[in-house]
Write a protein that holds these residues in place. Structure first.
Motif, PDB file in Angstrom:
ATOM      1  N   ARG A 259      50.549  37.582  37.744  1.00  0.00           N
ATOM      2  CA  ARG A 259      50.264  39.057  37.824  1.00  0.00           C
ATOM      3  C   ARG A 259      49.098  39.434  37.191  1.00  0.00           C
ATOM      4  O   ARG A 259      48.386  40.460  37.375  1.00  0.00           O
ATOM      5  N   PHE A 260      49.272  39.220  35.821  1.00  0.00           N
ATOM      6  CA  PHE A 260      47.947  39.587  34.965  1.00  0.00           C
ATOM      7  C   PHE A 260      46.730  39.097  35.345  1.00  0.00           C
ATOM      8  O   PHE A 260      45.708  39.748  35.399  1.00  0.00           O
ATOM      9  N   ALA A 261      46.593  37.880  35.853  1.00  0.00           N
ATOM     10  CA  ALA A 261      45.608  37.268  36.365  1.00  0.00           C
ATOM     11  C   ALA A 261      44.879  38.027  37.725  1.00  0.00           C
ATOM     12  O   ALA A 261      43.686  38.259  37.805  1.00  0.00           O
ATOM     13  N   GLU A 262      45.748  38.373  38.290  1.00  0.00           N
ATOM     14  CA  GLU A 262      45.595  38.979  39.630  1.00  0.00           C
ATOM     15  C   GLU A 262      45.041  40.589  39.435  1.00  0.00           C
ATOM     16  O   GLU A 262      44.369  41.060  40.022  1.00  0.00           O
ATOM     17  N   ALA A 263      45.662  41.145  38.409  1.00  0.00           N
ATOM     18  CA  ALA A 263      45.227  42.521  37.950  1.00  0.00           C
ATOM     19  C   ALA A 263      43.765  42.480  37.530  1.00  0.00           C
ATOM     20  O   ALA A 263      42.971  43.187  37.961  1.00  0.00           O
ATOM     21  N   HIS A 264      43.532  41.400  36.807  1.00  0.00           N
ATOM     22  CA  HIS A 264      42.095  41.276  35.844  1.00  0.00           C
ATOM     23  C   HIS A 264      41.256  40.770  37.001  1.00  0.00           C
ATOM     24  O   HIS A 264      40.154  41.215  37.090  1.00  0.00           O
ATOM     25  N   VAL A 267      40.345  44.317  38.665  1.00  0.00           N
ATOM     26  CA  VAL A 267      39.290  45.117  37.666  1.00  0.00           C
ATOM     27  C   VAL A 267      37.806  44.126  37.624  1.00  0.00           C
ATOM     28  O   VAL A 267      36.911  45.025  37.618  1.00  0.00           O
ATOM     29  N   ALA A 268      37.821  42.938  37.615  1.00  0.00           N
ATOM     30  CA  ALA A 268      36.694  42.311  37.602  1.00  0.00           C
ATOM     31  C   ALA A 268      35.654  42.458  38.726  1.00  0.00           C
ATOM     32  O   ALA A 268      34.398  42.561  38.648  1.00  0.00           O
ATOM     33  N   GLY A 272      31.856  44.408  39.408  1.00  0.00           N
ATOM     34  CA  GLY A 272      30.681  43.563  40.003  1.00  0.00           C
ATOM     35  C   GLY A 272      30.579  42.025  39.751  1.00  0.00           C
ATOM     36  O   GLY A 272      29.808  41.517  40.059  1.00  0.00           O
ATOM     37  N   GLU A 273      31.824  41.510  39.294  1.00  0.00           N
ATOM     38  CA  GLU A 273      31.866  40.062  38.951  1.00  0.00           C
ATOM     39  C   GLU A 273      32.141  39.534  40.269  1.00  0.00           C
ATOM     40  O   GLU A 273      33.062  39.916  40.970  1.00  0.00           O
ATOM     41  N   GLY A 279      38.947  32.153  44.336  1.00  0.00           N
ATOM     42  CA  GLY A 279      39.286  33.719  44.605  1.00  0.00           C
ATOM     43  C   GLY A 279      39.536  34.401  43.227  1.00  0.00           C
ATOM     44  O   GLY A 279      39.469  35.619  43.279  1.00  0.00           O
ATOM     45  N   PHE A 280      39.466  33.780  42.072  1.00  0.00           N
ATOM     46  CA  PHE A 280      39.492  34.420  40.900  1.00  0.00           C
ATOM     47  C   PHE A 280      37.943  34.217  40.185  1.00  0.00           C
ATOM     48  O   PHE A 280      37.276  33.331  40.312  1.00  0.00           O
ATOM     49  N   PRO A 281      37.559  35.652  39.386  1.00  0.00           N
ATOM     50  CA  PRO A 281      36.412  35.301  38.807  1.00  0.00           C
ATOM     51  C   PRO A 281      36.392  34.312  37.502  1.00  0.00           C
ATOM     52  O   PRO A 281      37.253  34.246  36.894  1.00  0.00           O
TER      53      PRO A 281
END
Length: 436
Positions: A259-264, A267-268, A272-273, A279-281
């Motif tokens: 969930r920490f990674a999903e929140a990041h 935000v990322a 603009g990332e 699916g993750f930056p």
């Protein structure tokens, strides 16, 4: 009395007598552009948006000559072009020993309805890990209150392990047992993106008064903004570092890093990332590894942070991005298996898929021999389990399998046993399981 005045002085010092003011220039999909303070602003600074329906917190996630990109803490309803935005300053937290036994939000505000004083010295949320060349090695083996972690999967002081599980497999219950039973001076628990109704249940029933007496719970519920959910892990780690720097042994429990990674990610992407790692930056890997590296043995003169990071793995996919990133940087991983939970054995640890990298150093040669034998017999049983249940295995075909069948009920029960007595007593019980 000195402690009370120190806390009061810290509260007064935190009051800002002047704030830089900007104005909302553009309102986009979930983000705002503010002009007027970009020259004195930096990424991660907190702001307060004075909207027509009340104040809304936010964070600077992007800077350019055209202004600062702001991600608000909640839906920016009521915000209009030209509304004032006040600069609050750098994101920091000021923990205090009075936080032990309390439930706190990621901004240091109490969630249990009682007053809470901030500490004297603010700490950066995204602090650097201790210098690698100055860190002590991992320490001695810890008593955990669970037979399997006292023997087959030992946890040592300063170790960092991952707890990999799907939803509803007993992950939170196991973390609470760690909080109550593992040897530590202070326990810091980060509940990241938990369902709101489960917070009280976790602290009152699962963790209980025994666990809360030495714990600080930092909580951000699932309905809160990605900024708050991401900040929850950083705040909890900063609190753990505060106690570590006092020479204490801290047990850090994070539920969950997924969930920490999903929140990041939210935000990322807003900053603009692009998201291109399934699916993750790209910044996700560094963000997770930077958090994990802050735990572990401290430098000389400081304490240690022993950490357990839980990871939600859908369909037991240990190769999904978050699990793969975290597994590579930790000192061991524990896999909870849904099939084991469904037959009623808790904790539902799949021993053959779990590893503690504190071995073999954390055990004596005799203890390592017992661990190897137990794994060997469990592996033999698993390889032939289908044949055994189908009635296709003939007794006497393989002496190792014959022994595995004989010891399996006692060994399987041992994996869920509460530890009775010392670590040495747990090894004696393991030896008894292997000698029917």
């Amino acid at each position: 009395m000195a402690g009370i005045f120190d806390a009061l002085r810290a509260e007064i010092t935190a009051v800002s007598v002047a704030n830089r003011i900007g104005r909302v220039a553009d309102i986009g999909k979930g983000a705002l552009r503010v002009q007027g303070f970009s020259q004195g602003a930096s990424l991660g600074d907190r702001v307060l948006i004075h909207g027509s329906q009340g104040d809304i917190g936010g964070e600077i996630v992007r800077l350019s000559r055209e202004g600062a990109g702001i991600l608000p803490d909640s839906t920016p309803e009521g915000v209009r072009i030209g509304d004032a935005v006040a600069m609050i300053g750098h994101a920091a937290i000021a923990p205090d020993t009075g936080w032990i036994g309390r439930i706190v939000d990621p901004y240091g505000r109490p969630l249990d309805g009682r007053p809470l004083f901030r500490g004297v010295h603010p700490r950066a949320l995204r602090a650097a890990a201790p210098p690698a060349a100055q860190r002590r090695p991992m320490g001695g083996r810890l008593a955990t209150g669970l037979a399997v972690f006292n023997t087959l999967l030992p946890i040592v002081r300063g170790q960092r392990i991952g707890l990999f599980a799907g939803s509803g497999v007993g992950k939170s219950s196991l973390l609470a047992r760690f909080a109550r039973r593992i040897e530590a001076d202070v326990v810091v628990i980060a509940l990241i993106g938990e369902r709101g109704r489960e917070l009280r249940d976790f602290t009152d029933r699962i963790l209980g008064p025994e666990g809360m007496r030495r714990s600080v719970v930092i909580a951000a519920t699932s309905d809160q903004s990605p900024l708050t959910r991401r900040r929850c892990a950083w705040t909890a780690m900063a609190v753990a570092e505060y106690f570590r720097d006092q020479g204490l042994h801290v047990l850090f429990l994070a539920d969950s890093i997924t969930r920490f990674a999903e929140a990041h990610r939210e935000v990322a992407v807003a900053s603009g990332e692009e998201a291109n790692l399934r699916g993750f930056p790209p910044s996700t890997a560094h963000t997770i590894m930077a958090l994990a590296e802050r735990a572990g043995p401290g430098p000389e003169g400081a304490g240690d942070i022993t950490a357990v990071f839980s990871v939600l793995v859908a369909g037991s996919d240990m190769d999904e991005p978050i699990a793969d990133i975290l597994r590579g940087v930790l000192d061991g991983h524990v896999v909870l298996d849904r099939a084991i939970a469904e037959r009623g054995r808790f904790p539902a640890i799949n021993l053959l898929r779990s590893v503690s990298r504190s071995l073999p150093d954390a055990a004596s040669p005799e203890e390592n021999a017992l661990i190897t034998e137990a794994r060997h017999l469990l592996g033999a049983y698993e390889r032939t389990e289908m044949m055994i249940h189908a009635g296709l295995y003939a007794k006497g075909s393989d002496p190792v399998v014959d022994l595995a069948i004989k010891v399996w009920p006692a060994l399987d029960a041992f994996l869920s046993d509460e530890a009775q007595g010392s670590i040495a007593a747990s090894f004696q019980n393991l030896a008894a399981c292997l000698r029917p």
